[in-house]
Design an enzyme around this catalytic site. Structure first.
Site, PDB file in Angstrom:
ATOM      1  N   ASP A 164     -35.255 -59.929   1.889  1.00 10.18           N
ATOM      2  CA  ASP A 164     -35.816 -60.543   0.537  1.00 10.18           C
ATOM      3  C   ASP A 164     -35.585 -59.581  -0.593  1.00 10.18           C
ATOM      4  O   ASP A 164     -35.446 -60.115  -1.936  1.00 10.18           O
ATOM      5  CB  ASP A 164     -37.289 -60.775   0.779  1.00 10.18           C
ATOM      6  CG  ASP A 164     -37.432 -61.775   1.794  1.00 10.18           C
ATOM      7  OD1 ASP A 164     -36.656 -62.930   1.796  1.00 10.18           O
ATOM      8  OD2 ASP A 164     -38.563 -61.933   2.592  1.00 10.18           O
TER       9      ASP A 164
ATOM     10  N   ARG B  40     -41.726 -68.023  -4.804  1.00  6.09           N
ATOM     11  CA  ARG B  40     -41.180 -66.685  -4.705  1.00  6.09           C
ATOM     12  C   ARG B  40     -39.953 -66.470  -5.622  1.00  6.09           C
ATOM     13  O   ARG B  40     -39.581 -65.129  -6.074  1.00  6.09           O
ATOM     14  CB  ARG B  40     -40.655 -66.230  -3.229  1.00  6.09           C
ATOM     15  CG  ARG B  40     -41.787 -66.371  -2.343  1.00  6.09           C
ATOM     16  CD  ARG B  40     -42.842 -65.317  -2.395  1.00  6.09           C
ATOM     17  NE  ARG B  40     -43.830 -65.354  -1.447  1.00  6.09           N
ATOM     18  CZ  ARG B  40     -43.757 -64.552  -0.502  1.00  6.09           C
ATOM     19  NH1 ARG B  40     -42.918 -63.711  -0.189  1.00  6.09           N
ATOM     20  NH2 ARG B  40     -44.685 -64.981   0.698  1.00  6.09           N
TER      21      ARG B  40
ATOM     22  N   HIS C 150     -39.652 -70.199   2.039  1.00 10.57           N
ATOM     23  CA  HIS C 150     -38.178 -70.068   1.331  1.00 10.57           C
ATOM     24  C   HIS C 150     -37.243 -71.114   1.738  1.00 10.57           C
ATOM     25  O   HIS C 150     -37.213 -71.670   2.716  1.00 10.57           O
ATOM     26  CB  HIS C 150     -37.447 -68.818   2.074  1.00 10.57           C
ATOM     27  CG  HIS C 150     -38.157 -67.512   1.596  1.00 10.57           C
ATOM     28  ND1 HIS C 150     -38.514 -66.338   2.478  1.00 10.57           N
ATOM     29  CD2 HIS C 150     -38.642 -66.927   0.327  1.00 10.57           C
ATOM     30  CE1 HIS C 150     -39.211 -65.634   1.605  1.00 10.57           C
ATOM     31  NE2 HIS C 150     -39.161 -65.744   0.474  1.00 10.57           N
TER      32      HIS C 150
ATOM     33  N   CYS D 298     -34.289 -63.428   7.831  1.00 10.35           N
ATOM     34  CA  CYS D 298     -35.146 -62.478   7.020  1.00 10.35           C
ATOM     35  C   CYS D 298     -34.948 -60.922   7.518  1.00 10.35           C
ATOM     36  O   CYS D 298     -35.188 -60.154   6.956  1.00 10.35           O
ATOM     37  CB  CYS D 298     -36.724 -62.552   7.005  1.00 10.35           C
ATOM     38  SG  CYS D 298     -37.214 -64.122   7.743  1.00 10.35           S
TER      39      CYS D 298
HETATM   40  C1  CIR Z   1     -43.730 -62.967   3.336  1.00  9.70           C
HETATM   41  O1  CIR Z   1     -44.399 -63.709   3.162  1.00  9.70           O
HETATM   42  O2  CIR Z   1     -42.915 -62.153   2.127  1.00  9.70           O
HETATM   43  C2  CIR Z   1     -43.435 -62.134   4.892  1.00  9.70           C
HETATM   44  N1  CIR Z   1     -44.501 -62.341   5.730  1.00  9.70           N
HETATM   45  C3  CIR Z   1     -42.287 -63.210   5.367  1.00  9.70           C
HETATM   46  C4  CIR Z   1     -40.746 -62.942   4.853  1.00  9.70           C
HETATM   47  C5  CIR Z   1     -39.813 -63.865   5.298  1.00  9.70           C
HETATM   48  N2  CIR Z   1     -38.604 -63.647   4.592  1.00  9.70           N
HETATM   49  C6  CIR Z   1     -37.455 -64.494   4.809  1.00  9.70           C
HETATM   50  O3  CIR Z   1     -37.704 -65.681   5.207  1.00  9.70           O
HETATM   51  N3  CIR Z   1     -36.447 -64.214   4.145  1.00  9.70           N
END
Ligand code: CIR
Length: 257
Positions: A68, A135, A165, A252
């Site tokens: 991310d 986001r 996402h 992720c």
């Molecule tokens: C969030 O809400 O940001 C984290 N708990 C999960 C992020 C997952 N990231 C992704 O799918 N690239």
């Protein structure tokens, strides 16, 4: 062809990671998450990637989700601007590692009021699909498009209406094949792909990960596994149940380049 990956070990504060419960309820078990993460890293190594596995950082509960805070590609790296306060500082950490692989002239930033997270960014050859989500905003997507266009990449934005996402709802495999939800199946931007609609019971398995022709699939999703196997890809099943509890899935957990 990927040759490298960056990962980051889960921290104990993982139990405080952000969760919408879009895949399941529950609090991650730290010890189990560490084991699952080790196995993920080992799998990437088995597939030939040189993996830089960063130490855990207790200040950032979600920091194992390294996809991310940065988007990496041939020619350049974009440090994003994660939308949630508890994640925003991750960008100052990931850049230290990005600098080992990219010159300063190749590193760019999404700046306020732009927000972006890498989970909303999907690359197909030299074209990026960028999800507009809670986001990633229009401004972030525009800044991203301006940056990557200098390196020969084009972009299209796609609305993300179902949850976190883009890549939770559409994932490109290769050879024009894409896994989608029924909503993304109707998305005009994806109309020319061979679209495979994943059963809503197996939503989590859309986020499968193609590493140089082998597809990592989250364990426990036999219908999606079958779709992918029938397309001819070798499949490796990966257990990510602890990350699933806080909306984390296979892509992720790494940056690949
Ligand atoms: C969030 O809400 O940001 C984290 N708990 C999960 C992020 C997952 N990231 C992704 O799918 N690239």
């Amino acid at each position: 062809m990927f040759t490298k990956a960056i990962t980051k070990k889960p921290c104990k504060a993982l139990i405080d990671g952000i969760s919408t419960g879009q895949f399941c309820e529950g609090t991650p078990d730290y010890e189990a998450a560490v084991k699952q993460h080790d196995n993920y890293v080992e799998t990437l190594r088995q597939l030939g990637l040189e993996v830089t596995d960063l130490e855990a950082d207790e200040r950032f509960p979600d920091s194992c989700f390294v996809e991310d805070p940065a988007v990496v590609m041939e020619g350049c790296a974009v440090i994003t601007n994660p939308a949630r306060d508890s994640r925003n500082g991750e960008k100052y950490e990931i850049i230290k590692t990005i600098r080992k692989f990219y010159d300063d002239s190749q590193i760019f930033h999404i700046e306020v009021p732009g927000t972006m997270e890498g989970g909303d960014v999907m690359l197909v050859d030299k074209h990026f699909y960028v999800g507009l989500s809670d986001r990633t905003n229009e401004e972030g997507a525009k800044q991203f498009s301006d940056i990557v266009s200098k390196f020969g990449y084009t972009t299209t934005t796609v609305p993300v209406t179902e949850g976190l996402h883009l890549k939770d709802f559409a994932v490109y495999l290769e050879n024009n094949n894409i896994l989608v939800t029924s909503v993304m199946n109707d998305e005009p931007a994806f109309k020319d792909f061979n679209r495979f609609v994943v059963d809503p019971d197996e939503l989590y398995a859309i986020n499968s990960l193609n590493i140089n022709g082998t597809v990592l699939v989250p364990a426990g999703h036999p219908k999606t596994q079958k779709i992918i196997e029938n397309l001819g890809y070798p499949v490796m099943l990966i257990d990510t149940t602890e990350f699933k509890k806080i909306d984390g899935s296979l892509t992720c957990l790494s940056l690949r380049f």
